[in-house]
Design a protein around this motif. Sequence first.
Motif, mmCIF file in Angstrom:
data_model
loop_
_atom_site.group_PDB
_atom_site.id
_atom_site.type_symbol
_atom_site.label_atom_id
_atom_site.label_comp_id
_atom_site.label_asym_id
_atom_site.label_seq_id
_atom_site.Cartn_x
_atom_site.Cartn_y
_atom_site.Cartn_z
ATOM 1 N N ARG A 1 0.818 -1.200 0.000
ATOM 2 C CA ARG A 1 0.000 0.000 0.000
ATOM 3 C C ARG A 1 0.853 1.251 0.000
ATOM 4 N NH1 ARG A 1 -4.862 0.133 4.305
ATOM 5 N NH2 ARG A 1 -6.419 -0.718 2.930
ATOM 6 N N ALA A 2 0.453 2.199 -0.793
ATOM 7 C CA ALA A 2 1.137 3.497 -0.787
ATOM 8 C C ALA A 2 0.528 4.353 0.309
ATOM 9 C CB ALA A 2 0.980 4.175 -2.133
ATOM 10 N N THR A 3 1.361 5.056 1.026
ATOM 11 C CA THR A 3 0.891 5.954 2.070
ATOM 12 C C THR A 3 0.425 7.248 1.418
ATOM 13 O OG1 THR A 3 2.516 5.036 3.585
ATOM 14 C CG2 THR A 3 1.546 7.148 4.182
ATOM 15 N N PRO A 4 -0.803 7.703 1.750
ATOM 16 C CA PRO A 4 -1.267 8.957 1.146
ATOM 17 C C PRO A 4 -0.425 10.127 1.626
ATOM 18 C CG PRO A 4 -2.794 8.216 2.838
ATOM 19 C CD PRO A 4 -1.754 7.141 2.679
ATOM 20 N N PRO A 5 -0.318 11.146 0.814
ATOM 21 C CA PRO A 5 0.466 12.311 1.244
ATOM 22 C C PRO A 5 -0.206 12.971 2.438
ATOM 23 C CG PRO A 5 -0.699 12.786 -0.789
ATOM 24 C CD PRO A 5 -0.914 11.335 -0.490
ATOM 25 N N PRO A 6 0.565 13.572 3.316
ATOM 26 C CA PRO A 6 -0.031 14.233 4.478
ATOM 27 C C PRO A 6 -0.857 15.443 4.047
ATOM 28 C CG PRO A 6 2.298 14.728 4.344
ATOM 29 C CD PRO A 6 2.006 13.700 3.279
#
Length: 65
Positions: free
Chosen positions: A2-7
């Motif tokens: 999973r890619a971490t969403p941008p803050p």
Amino acid sequence: MRATPPPLPETLTIPEVMTALRLSRSKVYDLLRSGQLRSFRAGRSRRVPTEALRQYIDTQMGEAA
């Protein structure tokens, strides 16, 4: 994986709040005037802290329950 969403940014512009809440500009300004949604001025621009948007949503969810 999973890619971490941008803050999220610390503050949002009125158009960004409009998009996030799917509300019109006038409704967002009504929320600001009534104190339901906190904001501040940065020069001539109005900014809404991301935390204020989260608190508004949490409050609305609590009232809906």
